[in-house]
Design a protein around this motif. Structure first.
Motif, PDB file in Angstrom:
ATOM      1  N   THR A  22       0.827  -1.217   0.000  1.00 50.55           N
ATOM      2  CA  THR A  22       0.000   0.000   0.000  1.00 50.55           C
ATOM      3  C   THR A  22       0.855   1.257   0.000  1.00 50.55           C
ATOM      4  O   THR A  22       0.448   2.277  -0.554  1.00 50.55           O
ATOM      5  CB  THR A  22      -0.963   0.018   1.196  1.00 50.55           C
ATOM      6  OG1 THR A  22      -0.222  -0.120   2.403  1.00 50.55           O
ATOM      7  CG2 THR A  22      -1.981  -1.098   1.080  1.00 50.55           C
ATOM      8  N   THR A  23       2.052   1.186   0.580  1.00 45.88           N
ATOM      9  CA  THR A  23       2.937   2.359   0.566  1.00 45.88           C
ATOM     10  C   THR A  23       3.377   2.685  -0.861  1.00 45.88           C
ATOM     11  O   THR A  23       3.498   3.850  -1.218  1.00 45.88           O
ATOM     12  CB  THR A  23       4.166   2.140   1.466  1.00 45.88           C
ATOM     13  OG1 THR A  23       4.819   0.916   1.079  1.00 45.88           O
ATOM     14  CG2 THR A  23       3.770   2.072   2.939  1.00 45.88           C
ATOM     15  N   LEU A  24       3.602   1.655  -1.681  1.00 47.53           N
ATOM     16  CA  LEU A  24       3.958   1.888  -3.085  1.00 47.53           C
ATOM     17  C   LEU A  24       2.776   2.484  -3.830  1.00 47.53           C
ATOM     18  O   LEU A  24       2.937   3.450  -4.588  1.00 47.53           O
ATOM     19  CB  LEU A  24       4.409   0.587  -3.760  1.00 47.53           C
ATOM     20  CG  LEU A  24       4.659   0.682  -5.268  1.00 47.53           C
ATOM     21  CD1 LEU A  24       5.758   1.693  -5.577  1.00 47.53           C
ATOM     22  CD2 LEU A  24       4.981  -0.681  -5.846  1.00 47.53           C
ATOM     23  N   ILE A  25       1.586   1.921  -3.613  1.00 48.84           N
ATOM     24  CA  ILE A  25       0.392   2.458  -4.275  1.00 48.84           C
ATOM     25  C   ILE A  25       0.225   3.931  -3.924  1.00 48.84           C
ATOM     26  O   ILE A  25       0.040   4.773  -4.810  1.00 48.84           O
ATOM     27  CB  ILE A  25      -0.869   1.666  -3.871  1.00 48.84           C
ATOM     28  CG1 ILE A  25      -0.775   0.212  -4.334  1.00 48.84           C
ATOM     29  CG2 ILE A  25      -2.128   2.332  -4.438  1.00 48.84           C
ATOM     30  CD1 ILE A  25      -1.828  -0.690  -3.724  1.00 48.84           C
ATOM     31  N   GLN A  26       0.310   4.256  -2.637  1.00 50.48           N
ATOM     32  CA  GLN A  26       0.136   5.646  -2.210  1.00 50.48           C
ATOM     33  C   GLN A  26       1.201   6.544  -2.815  1.00 50.48           C
ATOM     34  O   GLN A  26       0.908   7.648  -3.272  1.00 50.48           O
ATOM     35  CB  GLN A  26       0.164   5.760  -0.681  1.00 50.48           C
ATOM     36  CG  GLN A  26      -0.244   7.139  -0.188  1.00 50.48           C
ATOM     37  CD  GLN A  26      -1.691   7.461  -0.539  1.00 50.48           C
ATOM     38  OE1 GLN A  26      -2.592   6.774  -0.087  1.00 50.48           O
ATOM     39  NE2 GLN A  26      -1.913   8.485  -1.352  1.00 50.48           N
TER      40      GLN A  26
END
Length: 160
Positions: A22-26
């Motif tokens: 999710t950190t990459l998506i964000q």
């Protein structure tokens, strides 16, 4: 891993779980918002779309159309030979039906089927004459568009 099976004489690939941190998506979404989206909004004086939503039946039907039409032209085609290219696109300043007027100048996506030939993924259009279905520009093409843009739709349901 599940073994491959055949459906309608074509090889089916086993399902894969697609996961991203999710950190990459964000980070990716933030990069778009802070760079491309802010540039577009400032320079085109428009609140551009930052996402587009399609319901599953629309996507599944589009994939089924691709599979069926490709098999008509090439009965030996496999799932691994087929794909979808997503073209970034923008609506005109004065959209005409069926495009809503509040979509003017906003980003959208156009999905075009692809078919692998000689190791390359060509845009594929079964609406063209047989034998000329790769990388051509006919009058009509198998394609998908008209998802729900945000904005103008609400962003309160988005996570990123």
């Amino acid at each position: 891993m599940k073994s491959e099976s055949k459906e309608n004489g074509r090889e089916k690939t086993p399902p894969m779980i697609s996961l991203l941190p999710t950190t990459l998506i964000q980070s990716l979404v933030d990069n778009y918002h802070n760079n491309q989206l802010s540039f577009i909004n400032e320079n085109l004086s428009v609140e551009d779309a930052h996402s587009i939503w399609f319901d599953l039946p629309t996507l599944k039907n589009f994939i089924e159309d691709i599979e069926e039409q490709a098999a008509i032209i090439d009965p030996n085609v496999t799932d691994a030979d087929l794909g979808i290219r997503f073209y970034y696109a923008a609506y005109p300043e004065f959209p005409e039906e069926p495009v809503p007027s509040d979509h003017a100048l906003r980003h959208t996506l156009v999905m075009i089927p692809t078919k692998k030939e000689d190791g390359l993924n060509y845009d594929f259009n079964p609406c063209e004459e047989e034998g000329k279905s790769l990388a051509i520009r006919p009058v009509m093409a198998l394609a998908q568009n008209h998802g729900s843009l945000v904005p103008p739709d609400t962003s309160t349901v988005e996570t990123y």
